[in-house]
Design a protein around this motif. Structure first.
Motif, PDB file in Angstrom:
ATOM      1  N   ALA A 129      56.589  52.947  32.243  1.00  0.00           N
ATOM      2  CA  ALA A 129      56.329  54.038  31.123  1.00  0.00           C
ATOM      3  C   ALA A 129      55.790  55.221  31.681  1.00  0.00           C
ATOM      4  CB  ALA A 129      55.945  53.569  30.045  1.00  0.00           C
ATOM      5  N   LEU A 130      54.438  55.014  32.431  1.00  0.00           N
ATOM      6  CA  LEU A 130      53.830  56.051  33.107  1.00  0.00           C
ATOM      7  C   LEU A 130      54.649  56.795  34.109  1.00  0.00           C
ATOM      8  CD1 LEU A 130      50.275  54.582  34.275  1.00  0.00           C
ATOM      9  CD2 LEU A 130      50.804  56.318  32.706  1.00  0.00           C
ATOM     10  N   THR A 131      55.288  56.149  34.977  1.00  0.00           N
ATOM     11  CA  THR A 131      56.035  56.815  36.001  1.00  0.00           C
ATOM     12  C   THR A 131      57.248  57.681  35.230  1.00  0.00           C
ATOM     13  OG1 THR A 131      55.818  54.605  37.277  1.00  0.00           O
ATOM     14  CG2 THR A 131      57.580  56.540  37.901  1.00  0.00           C
ATOM     15  N   PHE A 132      57.776  57.162  34.349  1.00  0.00           N
ATOM     16  CA  PHE A 132      58.880  57.848  33.405  1.00  0.00           C
ATOM     17  C   PHE A 132      58.021  59.211  32.743  1.00  0.00           C
ATOM     18  CE2 PHE A 132      61.425  58.416  29.635  1.00  0.00           C
ATOM     19  CZ  PHE A 132      62.575  58.814  30.067  1.00  0.00           C
ATOM     20  N   LEU A 191      49.053  47.769  40.583  1.00  0.00           N
ATOM     21  CA  LEU A 191      49.966  48.627  39.841  1.00  0.00           C
ATOM     22  C   LEU A 191      49.058  49.607  38.805  1.00  0.00           C
ATOM     23  CD1 LEU A 191      53.157  46.665  39.026  1.00  0.00           C
ATOM     24  CD2 LEU A 191      52.916  48.482  40.451  1.00  0.00           C
ATOM     25  N   VAL A 192      48.164  49.039  38.097  1.00  0.00           N
ATOM     26  CA  VAL A 192      47.228  49.503  37.188  1.00  0.00           C
ATOM     27  C   VAL A 192      46.819  50.788  37.958  1.00  0.00           C
ATOM     28  CG1 VAL A 192      45.366  49.615  35.960  1.00  0.00           C
ATOM     29  CG2 VAL A 192      47.012  48.068  35.558  1.00  0.00           C
ATOM     30  N   GLY A 193      46.003  50.684  39.240  1.00  0.00           N
ATOM     31  CA  GLY A 193      45.257  51.691  39.837  1.00  0.00           C
ATOM     32  C   GLY A 193      46.450  52.661  40.211  1.00  0.00           C
ATOM     33  N   LEU A 194      47.619  52.205  40.907  1.00  0.00           N
ATOM     34  CA  LEU A 194      48.604  53.225  41.334  1.00  0.00           C
ATOM     35  C   LEU A 194      49.047  54.074  40.283  1.00  0.00           C
ATOM     36  CD1 LEU A 194      50.038  54.031  43.855  1.00  0.00           C
ATOM     37  CD2 LEU A 194      51.884  52.428  43.418  1.00  0.00           C
ATOM     38  N   GLY A 195      49.492  53.588  39.344  1.00  0.00           N
ATOM     39  CA  GLY A 195      50.059  54.136  38.221  1.00  0.00           C
ATOM     40  C   GLY A 195      49.112  55.242  37.923  1.00  0.00           C
ATOM     41  N   VAL A 216      52.206  56.653  25.895  1.00  0.00           N
ATOM     42  CA  VAL A 216      52.149  55.914  27.095  1.00  0.00           C
ATOM     43  C   VAL A 216      50.535  55.870  27.456  1.00  0.00           C
ATOM     44  CG1 VAL A 216      52.714  55.627  29.428  1.00  0.00           C
ATOM     45  CG2 VAL A 216      54.234  56.605  27.720  1.00  0.00           C
ATOM     46  N   GLN A 217      49.870  54.532  27.277  1.00  0.00           N
ATOM     47  CA  GLN A 217      48.416  54.498  27.687  1.00  0.00           C
ATOM     48  C   GLN A 217      48.006  53.025  28.050  1.00  0.00           C
ATOM     49  OE1 GLN A 217      46.193  54.513  24.124  1.00  0.00           O
ATOM     50  NE2 GLN A 217      47.783  54.401  22.768  1.00  0.00           N
ATOM     51  N   PHE A 218      47.028  52.781  28.583  1.00  0.00           N
ATOM     52  CA  PHE A 218      46.737  51.436  28.992  1.00  0.00           C
ATOM     53  C   PHE A 218      46.835  50.205  28.159  1.00  0.00           C
ATOM     54  CE2 PHE A 218      42.827  51.727  32.052  1.00  0.00           C
ATOM     55  CZ  PHE A 218      43.299  50.702  32.800  1.00  0.00           C
ATOM     56  N   SER A 219      46.665  50.732  26.747  1.00  0.00           N
ATOM     57  CA  SER A 219      46.902  49.521  25.722  1.00  0.00           C
ATOM     58  C   SER A 219      48.191  49.000  25.750  1.00  0.00           C
ATOM     59  CB  SER A 219      46.403  49.824  24.407  1.00  0.00           C
ATOM     60  OG  SER A 219      47.311  50.983  23.876  1.00  0.00           O
ATOM     61  N   LEU A 220      49.217  49.681  26.196  1.00  0.00           N
ATOM     62  CA  LEU A 220      50.622  49.198  26.516  1.00  0.00           C
ATOM     63  C   LEU A 220      50.691  47.654  27.186  1.00  0.00           C
ATOM     64  CD1 LEU A 220      53.047  51.859  27.115  1.00  0.00           C
ATOM     65  CD2 LEU A 220      52.733  50.814  25.102  1.00  0.00           C
TER      66      LEU A 220
END
Lengths: 359, 311, 265
Positions: free
Chosen positions: B65-68, B123-127, B230-234
């Protein structure tokens, strides 16, 4: 001094069963304790004592607790943070309700209460195993944190939800919590908890209790057939593990941070402790300490690295880089040495024993 | 006594008094449950095909979702962004197979699980380095107002999300049951060695299945992102698929579907009817405790068979 | 082989099924005190299932077990262990992460009285108990000639040695009845000789009653006092090695004569 055991014959089973059968290890441990109790507080500054050593001992205790459950008894738990919260809030309620109660007793009682909660959430381990159990421990994690956030009684109705440790002293006037507490006292206090409980853990895992746990871990069916009761063995592991984790949580809230909210013990805390035992070594007392040291020192190292290199990097970027490096490190550790730092240490010692004669 | 009444009886009285409201809540819960089913299906596919309990599934939702959103914000058209994200998720699948699964082949399940924790952190860090850690609003043009059917309010966004998710779930279930590739996947799930010995390329299967799981994550990420931002809590929302899995069983596709609906419906009921009594935020843990209690009585899950242990 | 005639264990009318598949049907036999009793039969005859019923791992659907004069339908595995039944497994069930010494020490657990608090302190009783049991375990280690691998994790040991350690763990419990499931499977001739010698020594020196499953007919005929033969979950013969050797049903079963009237096997 060479690391050799040539000429050291153990002539009785008792000697062979000693905690450090090799003389060099005994001297090493004694030296380490002397350094820890005397040299470090003399030489280290306040920053090192309060922000590195104290959390190191607290994390080591939590990692020890999780290692007993996951590394020795083989029951994967993702609820460590929740159990730390139980310890923290129990200690808070006890200390504020009974101001005269000795702080050491408060912490031990907090550990016992956490052990009972751990027992409760360990009951499903009779029927479910492996990942099903891991997900079940998430129930403990989410439920307990919710409980401590929502039920204001646990925080003595503090409007912010933050609990602050009341000032308490040991031996009359050595304050270990509150505004008058000295970093050195805090240091000795947590060090003593860590040392005593680590010794107890080592004794348990090398004795009959530890053999029961490992038997259940390695092959539960065979364990049952030689007469080990799976439920009571697993429940004991849950209880002992939670006792350690509960004390770690209480020390965290009272000694390390002095004031804390329930969200400090969220699921990320659980994973942080889990990473310590993966990197340090599953099923290793020493590994719990090594893993804790690694996970504490890594962010400090990463924070300082850009400055040392003369780069200016934002705080957010450093945090995210840490996540990436954690992730990559964990995968690389699992690939390179699934048994963690403790295994590297042991291999190193074996090499040293034969040095300079490689075989 | 009063508190016991409030917990054990009161909510049911409320339900009986306002059946329309009850149905409304139920429908809302079931619609949310379809999303859980979808994410749970991603878990099940990976677990069946590679024996990996993929904790990173939730993070994949966030990352996709972040990438999108990141690409949309960079000014790319929707369709192009979508294609690009799909490509990214496929590359991710290749990377995971090459750098994690292959070196860890034949390791115990717990080691594989922990490696997915590593993937998750990575992935969290990279995103967040790539796209920033703020809440990104995501508007994909679905009307978000409520829809009234026979006096019952239904959130349109939830409805569309459920339709998309339901279609994907049905397509995946059919694909797995009916096609040749699906058969190969099931063979791999049964026995890796045997599957390899009849010529099924294990590595390609792994890449394929992780790519599918990536797409599932993308769909879930877009739908949830549209309603929550789109946020962390997803990541945490996506973790709700875990209690779905213990209800339905790690290897059962129908289990994932039915389990998702049960979790969606019951946690909404819990939040709406019990929340006022015992405190809000019941949704955080309700599904887990439900699954836990359920397991005490039926450890093999909804559709699992009794396991015969052999020595 | 000094069977003194008293019956230690008797199973009667045991039936067991998995789903629709019958593993055991109406099996009855007894094991006398002090004898070496062999259970033989072709693959899938239900031999391991029989041992699993005896030590409580499987619950039979019909029948009864009389052990030391007490008759029950089913004992839980730890009850069986407590009552003096120990066993080894066809596919070695050792604790792979633990050393040889620790594995055999687990066999003493039922005889240890300590608790985790005493263990944690490692004072007085815990230390004395640990040392006393260690002495017993060391005798077993000497007996099985595995001194050199005392502190090696068993996961690293070769197959034959693992079988020996597993026997050691069972012996550590000082059982009255020892169940051995294919103790010599996958061994070469010398290893089989060694294992046979250990089994006979256990039987003769400690007077332990032994029930074993084994495929090597030479070994079975050599060391057992009496043999029960299973085929397709039924008992087809029971007697001394000589009687069983001559039994037509046994010969048919081993030569693969069809059971369903001549369709061939």
């Amino acid at each position: 001094m060479l690391y050799r055991e040539v000429g050291q014959f153990r002539t009785s089973y008792a000697a062979d069963q000693a905690i450090f059968p090799i003389r060099q290890d005994r001297f090493g441990m004694l030296a380490l304790l002397l350094v820890a109790y005397i040299a470090v507080p003399l030489m280290a500054n306040e920053y090192w004592l309060s922000t590195i050593f104290v959390p190191f001992f607290v994390f080591s205790l939590a990692a020890l607790g999780l290692n007993i459950l996951t590394g020795y008894a083989g029951q994967l738990s993702l609820g460590t943070g929740g159990f730390m919260a139980v310890g923290a809030f129990t200690a808070y309620k006890l200390a504020t309700a009974f101001p005269g109660l000795n702080i050491v007793l408060v912490f031990v009682a907090a550990g016992i209460v956490t052990a009972l909660v751990g027992l409760l959430f360990g009951i499903p381990s009779l029927r479910i195993k492996g990942f099903y159990l891991a997900v079940a421990t998430l129930a403990a994690q989410f439920f307990l944190i919710w409980l401590f956030v929502k039920v204001a009684w646990f925080q003595n109705y503090s409007p912010s939800g933050v609990i602050t440790a009341p000032p308490r002293a040991v031996f009359g006037h050595f304050f270990v919590t509150g505004p008058e507490a000295l970093p050195a006292y805090k240091y000795w206090f947590t060090l003593t908890f860590a040392a005593v409980l680590a010794l107890a853990a080592k004794n348990m895992v090398r004795g009959a209790t530890g053999r029961k746990w490992m038997a259940i871990r390695d092959m539960d069916i065979a364990a049952e057939i030689i007469g080990i009761r799976p439920l009571s063995t697993k429940l004991l592991a849950f209880a002992v593990s939670s006792f350690y984790i509960g004390i770690a949580g209480a020390l965290w809230a009272f000694i390390y941070t002095a004031s804390v909210e329930a969200l400090a013990f969220d699921i990320d805390r659980s994973f942080q402790i889990l990473f310590m035992i993966i990197i340090g070594g599953l099923g290793s007392i020493l590994g719990s300490f090594l893993g804790a040291a690694f996970i504490i020192l890594l962010p400090i190292f990463l924070n300082n690295l850009p400055d040392q290199l003369g780069l200016h990097v934002g705080v957010a970027l450093v945090t995210n880089l840490q996540d990436i490096i954690y992730g990559a490190l964990i995968v690389s550790f699992l690939i390179a040495e699934p048994n963690g730092l403790a295994a590297l240490w042991r291999i190193g010692k074996e090499k040293l024993r034969l040095w300079p004669f490689p075989h | 006594m009063h508190i016991l009444y409030a917990i054990l009886i009161g909510p049911f009285v409320t339900m009986a008094r306002e059946p329309a409201f009850l149905i409304e809540v139920l429908i809302g819960g079931l619609l949310a449950g379809v999303m859980y089913s979808l994410v749970a299906l991603g878990f099940v596919l990976i677990y069946k095909a590679s024996g990996v309990f993929n904790y990173a599934q939730g993070t994949m939702v966030l990352f996709a979702a972040l990438t999108f959103v990141g690409m949309l914000e960079a000014g790319l058209p929707v369709l192009l962004s979508l294609v690009a994200v799909i490509a990214v998720m496929i590359v991710l699948a290749f990377a995971v197979e090459r750098m994690v699964l292959r070196p860890l082949v034949n390791q115990s399940e717990i080691i594989l699980f922990m490696s997915t924790l590593g993937i998750s952190y990575f992935l969290v860090g990279l995103g967040q380095i790539l796209w920033g850690g703020d809440v990104h609003p995501l508007d994909i043009g679905i009307p978000s107002g409520p829809l009234t059917v026979h006096g019952i309010l239904i959130n349109q966004l939830d409805l569309y999300a459920a339709i998309v998710a339901g279609t994907l779930v049905a397509a995946l279930a059919l694909f797995f049951q009916k096609t040749r590739v699906g058969r190969a996947l099931r063979a791999v799930a049964d026995d890796h060695q045997a599957a390899m010995s009849v010529g099924i390329p294990l590595k390609q299967i792994w890449v394929f299945i992780w790519a599918i799981a990536g797409l599932v994550a993308l769909a879930a990420g877009i739908m949830w992102g549209a309603s929550l931002g789109v946020q962390f809590s997803l990541e945490l929302v996506a973790l709700k698929a875990l209690p779905v899995l213990i209800l339905g069983g790690f290897t059962s596709i129908p289990g994932a579907i039915v389990g998702g609906l049960i979790v969606g419906a019951t946690e909404k009921l819990g939040e709406v009817f019990w929340g006022p009594v015992i405190g809000s935020g019941v949704e955080d843990w309700f599904a887990y405790i439900l699954a836990l209690i359920f397991l005490l009585f039926r450890p093999q899950g909804l559709f699992g068979e009794r396991i015969i242990q052999r020595v | 082989m000094h069977s003194n005639g008293g019956v230690l264990l008797k199973v009667e009318g045991i039936a067991l099924a998995f789903g629709g598949v019958k593993a055991l049907a109406d099996v009855s036999f007894d094991i006398r005190k002090g004898e070496v009793r062999a259970i033989i039969g072709p693959n899938g005859a239900g031999k391991s299932s029989m041992l699993n019923v005896i030590n409580g791992f499987y619950r039979p659907h019909a029948g009864s077990i009389t052990y030391k004069g007490r008759t029950v339908r089913h004992m839980r595995p730890h009850q069986a262990a407590k009552a003096g039944i120990a066993r080894t497994f066809q596919n070695i069930a050792l604790f792979k992460g633990m050393t040889t010494l620790d594995n055999i020490m687990t066999g003493r657990l039922l005889k240890m009285r300590g608790n985790f608090l005493l263990d944690a302190l490692y004072v007085g009783p815990a230390r004395r108990e640990e040392t006393a049991h260690r002495a017993v375990v060391e005798q077993i280690i000497d007996f099985l000639e595995i001194q050199a691998i005392r502190k090696v994790p068993v996961g690293r040991l070769p197959y034959g040695l693992q079988k020996r350690v597993e026997l050691g763990r069972a012996l550590a419990a000082e059982p009255d009845l020892l169940l051995l499931d294919e103790p010599m499977a996958g061994m070469n001739f010398e290893e089989k000789e060694d294992m046979s010698r250990f089994i006979l020594d256990v039987n003769e020196e400690f007077g332990t009653t032994i029930a074993l499953i084994e495929h090597d007919m030479g070994v079975v005929m050599d060391i057992s006092s009496r043999i029960v033969v299973l085929d397709y979950g039924r008992k087809i013969a029971d007697g001394t090695p000589d009687e069983v050797r001559r039994d037509q049903a046994v010969i048919d079963a081993y030569l693969g004569v069809a059971h369903d009237g001549g369709k061939g096997a």
